[in-house]
Design a protein around this motif. Structure first.
Motif, mmCIF file in Angstrom:
data_model
loop_
_atom_site.group_PDB
_atom_site.id
_atom_site.type_symbol
_atom_site.label_atom_id
_atom_site.label_comp_id
_atom_site.label_asym_id
_atom_site.label_seq_id
_atom_site.Cartn_x
_atom_site.Cartn_y
_atom_site.Cartn_z
ATOM 1 N N TRP A 281 -6.630 10.978 12.639
ATOM 2 C CA TRP A 281 -6.812 10.348 11.502
ATOM 3 C C TRP A 281 -7.293 11.009 10.798
ATOM 4 O O TRP A 281 -8.889 11.735 11.379
ATOM 5 C CB TRP A 281 -6.758 9.540 11.228
ATOM 6 N N THR A 282 -7.313 11.925 9.186
ATOM 7 C CA THR A 282 -8.218 12.599 8.628
ATOM 8 C C THR A 282 -8.325 12.184 6.751
ATOM 9 O O THR A 282 -7.628 11.470 7.098
ATOM 10 C CB THR A 282 -8.610 13.955 9.066
ATOM 11 N N THR B 172 -9.709 6.724 -0.775
ATOM 12 C CA THR B 172 -8.028 6.768 -1.123
ATOM 13 C C THR B 172 -7.163 6.476 0.160
ATOM 14 O O THR B 172 -6.268 5.635 -0.035
ATOM 15 C CB THR B 172 -8.017 6.126 -2.533
ATOM 16 N N ARG B 173 -7.254 7.618 0.022
ATOM 17 C CA ARG B 173 -5.877 7.730 0.975
ATOM 18 C C ARG B 173 -6.322 8.825 2.398
ATOM 19 O O ARG B 173 -7.221 9.381 2.336
ATOM 20 C CB ARG B 173 -4.827 8.200 0.518
ATOM 21 N N VAL B 174 -4.982 8.608 3.674
ATOM 22 C CA VAL B 174 -5.344 9.399 4.850
ATOM 23 C C VAL B 174 -4.332 9.619 5.023
ATOM 24 O O VAL B 174 -3.301 8.980 4.903
ATOM 25 C CB VAL B 174 -6.053 7.269 5.755
ATOM 26 N N ILE B 175 -4.747 11.126 6.164
ATOM 27 C CA ILE B 175 -3.504 11.612 7.378
ATOM 28 C C ILE B 175 -3.487 10.938 8.293
ATOM 29 O O ILE B 175 -4.907 10.940 9.132
ATOM 30 C CB ILE B 175 -3.925 12.677 6.877
ATOM 31 N N GLU B 176 -2.039 9.973 8.747
ATOM 32 C CA GLU B 176 -2.234 10.267 9.849
ATOM 33 C C GLU B 176 -1.709 11.144 10.544
ATOM 34 O O GLU B 176 -0.434 11.511 10.409
ATOM 35 C CB GLU B 176 -1.241 9.163 9.993
ATOM 36 N N LEU B 177 -1.020 11.770 11.536
ATOM 37 C CA LEU B 177 -0.536 12.753 12.574
ATOM 38 C C LEU B 177 -0.763 11.657 13.594
ATOM 39 O O LEU B 177 -1.760 12.145 14.689
ATOM 40 C CB LEU B 177 -1.230 13.868 12.774
ATOM 41 N N ARG B 178 0.569 11.856 14.561
ATOM 42 C CA ARG B 178 0.923 10.294 15.995
ATOM 43 C C ARG B 178 1.388 11.975 16.527
ATOM 44 O O ARG B 178 2.045 12.901 16.372
ATOM 45 C CB ARG B 178 1.774 9.629 15.439
ATOM 46 N N GLU B 179 1.164 11.304 18.553
ATOM 47 C CA GLU B 179 2.075 12.514 19.036
ATOM 48 C C GLU B 179 2.883 12.307 19.056
ATOM 49 O O GLU B 179 3.571 13.381 19.356
ATOM 50 C CB GLU B 179 1.487 11.233 20.050
ATOM 51 N N TYR B 180 3.837 10.916 18.309
ATOM 52 C CA TYR B 180 5.320 11.562 18.602
ATOM 53 C C TYR B 180 5.513 10.486 16.741
ATOM 54 O O TYR B 180 5.451 9.681 16.660
ATOM 55 C CB TYR B 180 6.652 11.601 19.375
ATOM 56 N N GLY B 181 6.875 11.074 16.478
ATOM 57 C CA GLY B 181 7.716 10.035 15.217
ATOM 58 C C GLY B 181 6.575 10.629 14.220
ATOM 59 O O GLY B 181 5.648 11.874 13.971
ATOM 60 N N PRO C 184 0.619 -1.022 0.382
ATOM 61 C CA PRO C 184 -0.420 0.294 0.235
ATOM 62 C C PRO C 184 1.186 0.828 0.348
ATOM 63 O O PRO C 184 1.894 1.613 0.443
ATOM 64 C CB PRO C 184 -1.002 -0.227 1.416
ATOM 65 N N TYR C 185 0.600 2.448 -0.841
ATOM 66 C CA TYR C 185 1.053 3.869 -0.755
ATOM 67 C C TYR C 185 1.173 3.744 0.633
ATOM 68 O O TYR C 185 0.225 4.016 1.854
ATOM 69 C CB TYR C 185 0.100 4.235 -1.655
ATOM 70 N N ARG C 186 2.389 4.678 0.890
ATOM 71 C CA ARG C 186 3.049 5.463 1.883
ATOM 72 C C ARG C 186 4.189 5.830 2.376
ATOM 73 O O ARG C 186 5.283 5.495 2.127
ATOM 74 C CB ARG C 186 3.371 3.405 3.499
ATOM 75 N N ARG C 187 4.129 7.189 2.549
ATOM 76 C CA ARG C 187 4.334 8.172 2.521
ATOM 77 C C ARG C 187 4.743 9.356 3.781
ATOM 78 O O ARG C 187 3.739 9.628 3.948
ATOM 79 C CB ARG C 187 4.693 9.254 1.276
ATOM 80 N N VAL C 188 6.029 10.137 4.260
ATOM 81 C CA VAL C 188 6.199 10.328 5.267
ATOM 82 C C VAL C 188 6.062 11.527 4.794
ATOM 83 O O VAL C 188 6.078 12.166 4.375
ATOM 84 C CB VAL C 188 7.735 10.115 6.088
#
Length: 237
Positions: free
Chosen positions: A194-195, A164-173, A97-101
């Motif tokens: 996530w949004t 089709t794609r989702v933004i993930e914002l983590r507490e750290y990392g 799956p697509y995955r990009r920092v």
């Protein structure tokens, strides 16, 4: 070999290597140096490459080796693995799956947007951590909702809406742009938000093992069988 194939090979290898090193560390009583983190750190560095817009094969290979150096690994060790793959031009692997920092600027913009649109705090907290009085349009469930097909159902709801794609914002990392198939909103030791680009839904996973839904996802999940059973409540002694 296509540049994307090389990136998939590296991502899959580092994921499996991190899992292998974690098992070794766990079986050793979690003593010594947790080497699994190094494989995870290298993977994070290579995931700064955009799978949709990769440079030439040679440039991707050089970027993979450089990622190992940035993560603190001896670049010769990982370079040997990269050269092993390159020596087999017919080598293939299953797509990932697509995955990009996200870039730092993208992360700042997205964090500002979820604060503006949803009232997420500056440190990334949302309901029910903001206040015990959760707004009526926010649905807060406990993580037992993921037992069985909960995560798959959330993905299905988003897919039915054409997402089709989702933004993930983590507490750290690192923060990420993810393929929907890679989306599982759960607490991992780091809280997460996530949004997506439509800004009409939000998910927040907290350290209290709660998962909060806002917008269209909250509306649709209220109709889910068993949603009331999974309703999260503040713990009281």
């Amino acid at each position: 070999m296509e540049p994307l194939t090389l990136l998939w090979l590296a991502r899959r290898y580092l994921t499996e290597r991190a899992e292998e090193l974690w098992r070794e560390y766990d079986e050793a009583g979690r003593r010594g140096t947790p080497r699994y983190t190094l494989a995870s750190d290298i993977r994070t560095e290579i995931e700064r490459l955009d799978p949709d817009h990769l440079p030439s094969l040679g440039t991707v290979a050089a970027s993979l080796v450089d990622a190992a150096a940035k993560a603190g690994e001896n670049p010769r060790t990982f370079a040997a693995k990269v050269h092993e793959w390159l020596s087999q031009p017919q080598l293939t692997t299953d797509p990932l799956p697509y995955r990009r920092v996200l870039t730092p600027a993208e992360s700042r913009d997205w964090r500002a947007e979820v604060q503006r649109r949803w009232g997420v705090s500056r440190d990334g907290c949302w309901h029910p951590m903001l206040t015990p009085d959760v707004p009526a349009d926010v649905l807060v469930l406990d993580e037992s909702m993921w037992d069985g097909e909960g995560a798959a159902e959330v993905r299905r709801l988003l897919r039915d809406m054409g997402r089709t794609r989702v933004i993930e914002l983590r507490e750290y990392g690192a923060d990420y742009l993810l393929d929907l198939d890679d989306f599982t909103p759960a607490y991992t030791g780091a809280e997460g938000v996530w949004t997506d680009a439509h800004h009409d839904w939000l998910v927040y996973a907290s350290h209290e093992w709660s998962v909060a839904f806002g917008g269209v996802l909250a509306d649709r999940l209220r109709c889910r069988p068993g949603a009331a059973i999974c309703q999260w409540r503040f713990w009281t002694p």
